[in-house]
Design a protein around this motif. Structure first.
Motif, PDB file in Angstrom:
ATOM      1  N   ASP A  95     -53.533 -11.998   1.023  1.00  0.00           N
ATOM      2  CA  ASP A  95     -52.675 -12.190  -0.142  1.00  0.00           C
ATOM      3  C   ASP A  95     -53.578 -12.355  -1.360  1.00  0.00           C
ATOM      4  O   ASP A  95     -54.596 -11.661  -1.459  1.00  0.00           O
ATOM      5  N   ASP A 130     -57.157 -15.231   3.591  1.00  0.00           N
ATOM      6  CA  ASP A 130     -57.239 -16.502   4.299  1.00  0.00           C
ATOM      7  C   ASP A 130     -58.594 -16.741   4.956  1.00  0.00           C
ATOM      8  O   ASP A 130     -58.953 -17.891   5.248  1.00  0.00           O
ATOM      9  N   ASP A 160     -54.424 -20.312  -2.611  1.00  0.00           N
ATOM     10  CA  ASP A 160     -53.233 -19.701  -3.234  1.00  0.00           C
ATOM     11  C   ASP A 160     -51.959 -20.122  -2.509  1.00  0.00           C
ATOM     12  O   ASP A 160     -50.915 -20.328  -3.145  1.00  0.00           O
ATOM     13  N   ASP A 161     -52.036 -20.288  -1.178  1.00  0.00           N
ATOM     14  CA  ASP A 161     -50.871 -20.767  -0.426  1.00  0.00           C
ATOM     15  C   ASP A 161     -50.501 -22.187  -0.861  1.00  0.00           C
ATOM     16  O   ASP A 161     -49.328 -22.506  -1.060  1.00  0.00           O
ATOM     17  N   ARG A 188     -57.042 -20.625   1.581  1.00  0.00           N
ATOM     18  CA  ARG A 188     -55.646 -21.076   1.592  1.00  0.00           C
ATOM     19  C   ARG A 188     -55.239 -21.719   0.270  1.00  0.00           C
ATOM     20  O   ARG A 188     -54.162 -22.310   0.177  1.00  0.00           O
ATOM     21  N   TYR A 201     -44.966 -15.464   2.607  1.00  0.00           N
ATOM     22  CA  TYR A 201     -46.217 -15.338   1.851  1.00  0.00           C
ATOM     23  C   TYR A 201     -47.347 -16.106   2.525  1.00  0.00           C
ATOM     24  O   TYR A 201     -48.443 -15.566   2.723  1.00  0.00           O
ATOM     25  N   VAL A 202     -47.090 -17.355   2.871  1.00  0.00           N
ATOM     26  CA  VAL A 202     -48.180 -18.164   3.425  1.00  0.00           C
ATOM     27  C   VAL A 202     -48.583 -17.685   4.817  1.00  0.00           C
ATOM     28  O   VAL A 202     -49.684 -18.002   5.285  1.00  0.00           O
ATOM     29  N   ASP A 203     -47.716 -16.917   5.481  1.00  0.00           N
ATOM     30  CA  ASP A 203     -48.069 -16.371   6.795  1.00  0.00           C
ATOM     31  C   ASP A 203     -48.949 -15.129   6.687  1.00  0.00           C
ATOM     32  O   ASP A 203     -49.533 -14.692   7.683  1.00  0.00           O
ATOM     33  N   LEU A 227     -50.057 -27.805   2.465  1.00  0.00           N
ATOM     34  CA  LEU A 227     -49.680 -26.863   3.527  1.00  0.00           C
ATOM     35  C   LEU A 227     -49.002 -27.575   4.694  1.00  0.00           C
ATOM     36  O   LEU A 227     -48.167 -26.979   5.383  1.00  0.00           O
TER      37      LEU A 227
END
Length: 206
Positions: A116, A120, A129-130, A127, A110-112, A79
């Motif tokens: 998802d 988060d 999946d991010d 995190r 996506y990561v924001d 990340l």
């Protein structure tokens, strides 16, 4: 030893280490959410592997069994690379290809998201999946980032000659010129002196 596929960290997450649903998996994964994750992943990097719920559960279980500091370090190793991607995308001197820019912003969007594939706020694995998306889509940006790093060095060293803001075309032209010069010097270094043939009549001392 360098991994054949570019990676954002020193080694890959063990995505395919377990082929079955591990007992005590931290959480179940919705089939539609997994499908959406794969759809985005292959939009970003068409050659990325398919990710199934069992694989994500396996990595999540592996992660929570690690010491917390080590697990967090593994996630941050992936990340943390997002800052470099954001800097490249926002740099007005570096003209990204429009198609690549679109994929990069899809990754960043996506990561924001807080909700998802794995929300988060789930402790530790929230995190994951991010981090997986960053790792599996990394080949999409790896070569571009290498060029961008070199561009940043070029701008720092030679930018004054371009008003402080050389563009991508300036960088490419100079690097191509340097490459041509290097090739010429390399050829000269390996060439023999001109052969004028044997001396006729031998040497004379006057």
């Amino acid at each position: 030893m360098r991994h054949n596929t570019p990676l954002p960290a020193e080694s890959a997450l063990p995505l395919h280490a377990v082929r079955h649903e591990p007992p005590g998996s931290p959480m179940p994964f919705d089939g539609a959410a997994i499908a959406d994750f794969n759809s985005l992943l292959h939009e970003l990097h068409p050659d990325a592997p398919h990710v199934d719920a069992y694989a994500v559960s396996s990595v999540a279980r592996w992660l929570v069994e690690l010491p917390t500091a080590q697990a967090e370090s593994l996630l941050q190793a992936r990340l943390g690379r997002l800052q470099e991607i954001k800097a490249m995308a926002a740099d007005r001197d570096w003209a990204l290809d429009a198609a690549l820019a679109k994929r990069i912003y899809r990754l960043l969007d996506y990561v924001d998201q807080a909700r998802d594939l794995i929300p988060d706020d789930v402790p530790l694995v929230g995190r994951l999946d991010d981090a997986l998306l960053v790792e599996l889509a990394w080949p999409m940006v790896a070569e571009e980032l290498e060029d961008y790093r070199d561009f940043c060095r070029f701008r720092e060293e030679s930018g004054a000659g371009f008003g402080g803001h050389p563009g991508r075309d300036d960088w490419l032209r100079v690097r191509l010129d340097e490459g041509a010069l290097w090739e010429q010097l390399h050829r000269v270094r390996h060439q023999h002196y001109v052969d004028y043939g044997p001396l006729e009549g031998g040497l004379r001392v006057v």
